[in-house]
Enzyme design. Structure first.
Site, mmCIF file in Angstrom:
data_model
loop_
_atom_site.group_PDB
_atom_site.id
_atom_site.type_symbol
_atom_site.label_atom_id
_atom_site.label_comp_id
_atom_site.label_asym_id
_atom_site.label_seq_id
_atom_site.Cartn_x
_atom_site.Cartn_y
_atom_site.Cartn_z
ATOM 1 N N TYR A 59 -7.231 31.202 35.147
ATOM 2 C CA TYR A 59 -6.730 31.771 33.896
ATOM 3 C C TYR A 59 -5.267 31.353 33.760
ATOM 4 O O TYR A 59 -4.396 31.843 34.482
ATOM 5 C CB TYR A 59 -6.820 33.296 33.907
ATOM 6 C CG TYR A 59 -8.219 33.871 33.919
ATOM 7 C CD1 TYR A 59 -9.329 33.090 33.609
ATOM 8 C CD2 TYR A 59 -8.432 35.207 34.250
ATOM 9 C CE1 TYR A 59 -10.606 33.625 33.628
ATOM 10 C CE2 TYR A 59 -9.703 35.753 34.263
ATOM 11 C CZ TYR A 59 -10.785 34.959 33.957
ATOM 12 O OH TYR A 59 -12.046 35.502 33.979
ATOM 13 N N PHE A 213 -17.971 40.249 28.173
ATOM 14 C CA PHE A 213 -18.216 40.127 26.734
ATOM 15 C C PHE A 213 -19.059 41.287 26.204
ATOM 16 O O PHE A 213 -20.193 41.102 25.754
ATOM 17 C CB PHE A 213 -18.890 38.804 26.389
ATOM 18 C CG PHE A 213 -18.057 37.584 26.684
ATOM 19 C CD1 PHE A 213 -16.675 37.638 26.628
ATOM 20 C CD2 PHE A 213 -18.652 36.381 27.021
ATOM 21 C CE1 PHE A 213 -15.902 36.518 26.909
ATOM 22 C CE2 PHE A 213 -17.891 35.256 27.302
ATOM 23 C CZ PHE A 213 -16.515 35.325 27.240
ATOM 24 N N LEU A 215 -18.999 42.832 23.500
ATOM 25 C CA LEU A 215 -19.374 42.694 22.089
ATOM 26 C C LEU A 215 -19.798 41.264 21.765
ATOM 27 O O LEU A 215 -19.809 40.865 20.598
ATOM 28 C CB LEU A 215 -18.205 43.115 21.177
ATOM 29 C CG LEU A 215 -17.874 44.611 21.153
ATOM 30 C CD1 LEU A 215 -16.709 44.893 20.212
ATOM 31 C CD2 LEU A 215 -19.089 45.439 20.732
ATOM 32 N N GLY A 216 -20.158 40.494 22.749
ATOM 33 C CA GLY A 216 -20.523 39.102 22.521
ATOM 34 C C GLY A 216 -21.975 38.928 22.089
ATOM 35 O O GLY A 216 -22.864 39.634 22.568
ATOM 36 N N GLY A 217 -22.208 37.987 21.167
ATOM 37 C CA GLY A 217 -23.567 37.636 20.781
ATOM 38 C C GLY A 217 -24.229 38.547 19.775
ATOM 39 O O GLY A 217 -25.445 38.448 19.538
ATOM 40 N N PHE A 218 -23.484 39.434 19.131
ATOM 41 C CA PHE A 218 -24.061 40.332 18.130
ATOM 42 C C PHE A 218 -24.309 39.567 16.835
ATOM 43 O O PHE A 218 -23.469 38.771 16.391
ATOM 44 C CB PHE A 218 -23.109 41.493 17.835
ATOM 45 C CG PHE A 218 -23.146 42.608 18.845
ATOM 46 C CD1 PHE A 218 -23.549 43.869 18.482
ATOM 47 C CD2 PHE A 218 -22.763 42.386 20.164
ATOM 48 C CE1 PHE A 218 -23.569 44.914 19.405
ATOM 49 C CE2 PHE A 218 -22.784 43.412 21.092
ATOM 50 C CZ PHE A 218 -23.186 44.675 20.716
#
Length: 291
Positions: A59, A213, A215-218
């Site tokens: 990172y 994630f 909230l990923g892929g909604f």
């Protein structure tokens, strides 16, 4: 009643942790726009009871670990820092698999130096199978050679415990024949449910599952449904998504990331959100909608 702690690597950690990925610059590359704000977020997290921080020396690269060291060292006795290896960053900010033995050893040494530690609490092998179309998702293939390198570094005392990231159930089983695995970190949330069986498998074995994630892929319809229900229960969509994960299984440990103290406080408040059976059923209905 939801139990808010879990045993990890011989410690008892709070299930609501913190992911340091967003402390680096845009695209997880370069320094943050506001270094003082990044330091403040880390200090607020620990002051608020967070004792599980997820990071990596890729990172930045190096930036996030250096900020953690500046903000928190000398580290609190109960703080568990989990890092990961298996990639390096290109000059264009690309993510490049780095599985060769010398690359893995160098990565461990970089993490030790930039965090200012003599031994790393937990190192996750972040798997990127060559030829896989999307490196953000697990792909089948042996990980034994690379995991054995980390097991060797563990025997040398540079690593205390080992984990895995972006892996399949088959790869977890392979790794466990080489050395104990204390945690698995994969993408999983209310609508990305491909790891349902793996979550339960690991829970039965007493192994932590650390989703990323949240909230990923909604889909748009799923996002709309989550926002509407969150408003109804007096929470933000992120808080509701995190609360669902806490209710999903007692071995799930959360590492939501943010570079804002205000957002950090919002995320941590998710652990106080109680979800009754009706709300859980409606959340499951959202996960089915628009899929």
């Amino acid at each position: 009643m939801t139990i808010m702690t879990f045993p990890l690597a011989g410690r008892t950690v709070n299930r609501m942790g913190y992911g340091a990925m967003q402390l680096a610059g845009p695209g997880v590359f370069g320094p943050p726009k506001d270094r003082e704000a990044a330091l403040a977020v880390l200090r607020e997290a620990v002051a608020s009871g967070v004792n599980h921080i997820d990071t990596s020396d890729f990172y930045g690269p190096h930036v996030t670990n250096q900020i953690i060291r500046e903000a928190l060292r000398p580290y609190p006795d109960d703080l568990l820092i989990v890092t990961k290896v298996g990639a390096v960053r290109g000059d264009d900010a690309s993510w490049i698999p780095a599985f060769a033995p010398e690359q893995l050893e160098r990565a461990v040494e970089d993490n030790l130096r930039n965090l200012g530690l003599e031994a790393l609490d937990i190192v996750n092998l972040r798997v990127m199978i060559p030829g896989t179309a999307d490196h953000s998702k697990p792909g089948e293939g042996s990980i034994g050679k690379a995991f054995s390198v980390l097991a060797g570094l563990q025997q040398r005392g540079l690593i205390r415990h080992l984990g895995l990231s972006n892996v399949t159930s088959t790869q977890v089983a392979e790794a466990r024949t080489i050395a104990p695995v204390v945690c698995v970190q994969n993408q999983y949330n209310l609508v990305q449910r491909g790891d349902d069986a793996l979550v339960d498998e690991l829970a039965a074995a007493g192994i932590a599952y650390v989703p990323f994630f949240p909230l990923g892929g909604f889909s748009p319809i799923q996002s709309s449904g989550l926002s509407s229900l969150a408003s109804e229960v007096g929470a933000t969509p992120m808080q509701l998504a995190l609360a669902w994960l806490l209710h999903r299984s007692p071995n799930i440990l959360l590492i939501p990331g943010t570079s804002s103290v205000a957002h950090l406080r919002q995320n941590l408040a998710a652990e106080t959100l109680s979800l009754d059976q009706e709300i859980l059923c409606r959340l499951d209905a959202i996960s089915q909608a628009g899929a």
